[in-house]
Structures are given as structure tokens and as C-alpha cells.
Design an enzyme around this catalytic site. Structure first.
Site, PDB file in Angstrom:
ATOM      1  N   GLY A 132      45.367  36.766  39.904  1.00  0.00           N
ATOM      2  CA  GLY A 132      46.657  37.354  40.247  1.00  0.00           C
ATOM      3  C   GLY A 132      47.405  37.810  39.014  1.00  0.00           C
ATOM      4  N   SER A 217      39.647  36.589  37.215  1.00  0.00           N
ATOM      5  CA  SER A 217      40.662  37.614  36.966  1.00  0.00           C
ATOM      6  C   SER A 217      41.727  37.066  36.015  1.00  0.00           C
ATOM      7  CB  SER A 217      41.258  38.093  38.293  1.00  0.00           C
ATOM      8  OG  SER A 217      42.043  39.248  38.117  1.00  0.00           O
TER       9      SER A 217
END
Length: 528
Positions: A132, A217
Site C-alpha cells: 500500500g 510492494s
């Protein structure tokens, strides 16, 4: 600032009272002393925590590891105290995403899954940081529940929530020494979580001398950043990043411009730090869609800042940080990352053809090359490819993948302890247009291929690939090298890469032409 009062209410309403109360309700569930009933006495316990049985293993959810006032450095939670229930997740950090889940500024909670809460077990520990970017996300996603990984991999799994966006990374040091740690508070939260693991995980059956940090991520980027932070030295002994890299951090000038843009969006005067510190928290969330003054688009970026104290250098520029070189590391990406957020069914792909391909690439690539020239190079080199295939290959290779290449190359140049690189190629059997996209490696590693949000399918090929990736990651946690005997370490010039597909195979430099094309221009970390 003082913490808000705890009230029991729903987390779906983003009004200030209900938003804070919803987070507080879950926090309270994790903190109240456990009842002394016969039923409670049979529940699994470790240290001062009472957990639940989940996926055949013991789960301890919503363990507070620290507390923090707004824009202040967190302080660790005392290890001693009454027995506490750890039966449900704590709230996630306030954000614009995931508004259907309880959120709170008071979000410093972690979760533990373990085959047995026996200090003699000494199992390897895998600590997961969520994606995120640095702005959104949580470890409450079913894809990242740790029960399957703990039981099938025979490890202890820890997942961590921490402060995000402006709450964790707004640069306020120009307002005075009181805010000297701002810009990296979210990272310092992770340091405290790792310190908690070091000091407490033995009571959950874990080995504090074998701690692996892994993340996807933004979670991978957080790990790369920790590898250049003195406070994190020695807190983890191996690492794996999945589509997450951090070559450079944000400079203080850019970070300050972003803070000012954020304050302007909130209607605050440029010097009104007190207003920023005391503003109702839902107003802070509203300001997160401010236009980023550096990238020229929204939403405003918040991430780690080169503050010369907590983060005294860039993680992988001009080379791999010396602190990181002794840590064995897996680095991975998916073949077509951008299919996850450039929807093949959406407006960005409507009417795509060779005539407009260059212009559309220019909207998405981050490396400053002429997009029309790029499209021509791809079309010449891959004459059988469609405009859509070129679009996804070029947006992936011209956006984030070069960061992983740089990290692997710099580790090799510096003589770092071994690095292993992978590429997920297996396309989704659930959605043929998805290919092998960003986040698709998560369920394979966690063993959650049947969880909501997984695109892996549950057939024999998915199960086999999940087993292979799980062995690779747990092997690194246990022994300092992946649990796949034929995975050759990354070195120059061969660039050995494990390709995870319907069949797993090792290839040297599998995207060499694309790597060389994009290396003709300078890579700039998005957001820095």
C-alpha cells in the site's frame, strides 16, 4: 496529543467519533484482562496473552507493541502486566482506503501465528510488512493471514500494522526539534515491532536469532529502507521483498513541499503546526488527496525522508548500504505488475492501438525516455506482440521493476551476502486478462490461494507453485538460503533468476533486452 476515549461503535462511519471509536473498540478487545472462566483457561496462551486456534495453529491477534501520540516517536508497550485477550485484529492506520474496516490513530498492533507456544521450540520467525506504498494497507487482508504459512512452513509468523501517510511520514522538522523524527515515524514503528519480536517471540515458540523480514510492494520498500537505518541493525537476519524496492528516499526539500501542500489542502496556514497537530483526525484523512507538488499529480506522496539521523543515507544509492550487505536477501517481481492497477477492461486501454500507444505509455512510465521511441523499439524487437502486450511490458519495465534490478546489481557489486532473484510468470487462471500482476505472489507465499482476493486458482499447478515459493521463503528464514536446491544466487553478469510459472525454472537475465533499454536513462524512485 492525548488518545481519544474508547467507545463501542461501528467502524464503517468515518465521522470523527465513530472512526476513532471503532478503532478503540478493537484495541480495547485486545487490552482488557481475560476473564477467569473455565472456558478462558482452555484457550491458548503465550506470555501475557490469550489467543485462539486459527488454521490449525495458535493465533494471537491484536497485540499492542507500542503507543504514540500524533507526530511523536512511539514508546514500547511494557512486557509485563495482566493476562490480555489477543483474539481479534487491532485497528489499521487511518487512510482513505479500506474504509469498511476499523481505523484509528492508535494502530500499533501485531499478530502472531505459531504451531506451539513453547519457548523450547525455537522456530524461525517470519515478520511481514504490508503493501500500500506508505499510505494505505493493512495485514488484516485474508491473503496475509499467517496460519497456513506457520503450519505448512513450520515457522512462527508475525504481521504488523503501523502508522502510514501523513501520520507516519509527514516531514515537520522545519517546525522545530520537537518534530525531529517526523518523516520516518512509520519506519520507527517497524523498528519497535522488530524489537518486540526480539524480546518476546521466544515465548511464542520463535527463535529471536532467526528473524526474517518480508514484505510485498510498500512492505518490501519499507524493508529496503530499514536496511539503511541504524536503529534496525541486527533486528532481522534475512529479508525478502516482493515487488517492493526503495533505491532512494525522499529528500527533505521535496518532503517539506509535500507537507506544505497537504496543509494547504487542509486550509491551514503554512506555519500552523499546532493546527495540524490538533485537527480532527478525519480532516487529516481528507487532506491526503492533495496534489503532489513534486510529481504533479495526486494524491500527495508520503514516505521515508533522508533526515541524516534516523535515515542517514539512501538505501541503495549510490550503492547498497553497508548495513544491508550481510543480510541474505530474496528480491522478486511479477512479470506484468501494472495489470493490477491499469485495468485491461478500463478506460486507459479502450481504443489502444499503435498510433496512440506512445502517448498512453507517456502517462504511466516513470523513467524519462521518449515514449513514442520506446513504443517503436518494442514493436521492432517483439513484432508478434499486440499494442496491449507492449503497453503492459513497457509500463512494468519503465516504472518499478528497474528498482529491483538496481538493488540486485548493487548487492552483487558490493559483494553482499548472497542475493536470490525471482520473477513470477504464472498467469492467473481465474482472470486471463490479469496475467501475472502486482500482488499475485502473495497467496503463493502465504499458502492462501483459496482466500478472497487470490487470482491463483486452487488447482494442482497453483498448489505446486505455492509449495515451491513457500519452501523458498521459509528456507531463507530457517537457514539463510532459499529452500530450493537449484536456485543459484544472483551474480554479475549472469543475473540468475528463478522463474515461477507452471513449471519452475532458472534463467539467466530473462528480460535482458528490456533491462538494457530502460537502463539508458536515469532511474528515479517514484516519490523521491
Amino acid at each position: 496529543m492525548p488518545f481519544p476515549p474508547v467507545e463501542a461503535t461501528s467502524g464503517a462511519d468515518l465521522s470523527r467519533r465513530r472512526l476513532l471509536a471503532s478503532g478503540g473498540a478493537i484495541a480495547a478487545a485486545s487490552l482488557v484482562p481475560a476473564p477467569s472462566s473455565a472456558r478462558a483457561s482452555k484457550a491458548p496462551r503465550a506470555a501475557r496473552y490469550q489467543g485462539v486456534v486459527d488454521e490449525g495453529v495458535l493465533a494471537f491477534k491484536g497485540i499492542r507493541y507500542a503507543r504514540a501520540a500524533r507526530f511523536a516517536r512511539a514508546v514500547p508497550e511494557p512486557a509485563q502486566g495482566p493476562l490480555l485477550r489477543a483474539e481479534s485484529f487491532g485497528p489499521l492506520c487511518l487512510q482513505r482506503a479500506l474504509s469498511d474496516q476499523p481505523q484509528s490513530e492508535d494502530c500499533l498492533f501485531l499478530n502472531v501465528w505459531t504451531p506451539e507456544a513453547d519457548a523450547r521450540a525455537r522456530r524461525a520467525v517470519m515478520v511481514y510488512f504490508h503493501g500500500g506504498a506508505y499510505t494505505t494497507g493493512s495485514v488484516t487482508d485474508p491473503l496475509t493471514h499467517g496460519g497456513r504459512l506457520a503450519t505448512q512452513g513450520d515457522v512462527v509468523v508475525v504481521t504488523v500494522n503501523h502508522r502510514l501517510n501523513a501520520l507516519g511520514y509527514a516531514w515537520l522538522k522545519p517546525f522545530g526539534a520537537r518534530y525531529a523524527d517526523s518523516g520516518n515515524l512509520g519506519q520507527l514503528d517497524l523498528v519497535l515491532a522488530l524489537q518486540w519480536v526480539r524480546e518476546n517471540i521466544a515465548q511464542f515458540g520463535g527463535d529471536p536469532a532467526r528473524v526474517m523480514a518480508f514484505g510485498q510492494s510498500g512492505g518490501g520498500a519499507k524493508i529496503a529502507t530499514l536496511m539503511a537505518m541504524p536503529a534496525a541493525k541486527g533486528l532481522f537476519h534475512s529479508a525478502a521483498t516482493m515487488s517492493g524496492q526503495q533505491v532512494q528516499a525522499s529528500g527533505p526539500a521535496h518532503a517539506w513541499a509535500r507537507t506544505q501542500a497537504f496543509m494547504a489542502k487542509l486550509g491551514l496556514a503554512p506555519g500552523d503546526v499546532e493546527g495540524l497537530r490538533t485537527l480532527p483526525v478525519e480532516r487529516l484523512v481528507e487532506g491526503l488527496d492533495a496534489r503532489d507538488p513534486v510529481m504533479g499529480s495526486g494524491p500527495v506522496y508520503f514516505g521515508p525522508v533522508l533526515d541524516m539521523t534516523n535515515l542517514p543515507r539512501h538505501p541503495f544509492w549510490p550503492d547498497a548500504a553497508p548495513q544491508s550487505r550481510a543480510i541474505p536477501m530474496i528480491l522478486g517481481n511479477t512479470r506484468e505488475e501494472t495489470r493490477a492497477f491499469l485495468d485491461p477492461r478500463g478506460p486507459k486501454l479502450q481504443g489502444l492501438d499503435w498510433e496512440n500507444l506512445g502517448e498512453r505509455l507517456g502517462r504511466e512510465i516513470k523513467i524519462d525516455l521518449d515514449p513514442v521511441w520506446v513504443a517503436e523499439q518494442y514493436r521492432t524487437h517483439f513484432p508478434d506482440w499486440s499494442p496491449e502486450q507492449v503497453y503492459y511490458a513497457a509500463t512494468t519495465a519503465g516504472r518499478s521493476w528497474p528498482g529491483q534490478v538496481i538493488e540486485a546489481d548493487e548487492r552483487a557489486k558490493a559483494g553482499a551476502t548472497a542475493t536470490w532473484v525471482y520473477q513470477l510468470d504464472r498467469p492467473s487462471p481465474v482472470d486471463p486478462l490479469r496475467g501475472a500482476a502486482h500482488t499475485d505472489d502473495i497467496p503463493y507465499v502465504f499458502g492462501t490461494i483459496d482466500a478472497p482476493g487470490s487470482y491463483s486458482g486452487t488447482g494442482p499447478a497453483a498448489r505446486a507453485l505455492s509449495s515451491a515459493m513457500m519452501r523458498a521463503f521459509t528456507g531463507l528464514a530457517k537457514t539463510g538460503r532459499p529452500g530450493l536446491a537449484d536456485w543459484t544466487a544472483y551474480a554479475l553478469p549472469e543475473r540468475a533468476t528463478m522463474v515461477f510459472d507452471e513449471t519452475t525454472r532458472l534463467e539467466n537475465d530473462p528480460r535482458r533486452w528490456q533491462r538494457e533499454l530502460w537502463a539508458t536513462a536515469l532511474y528515479v524512485q517514484p516519490g523521491s
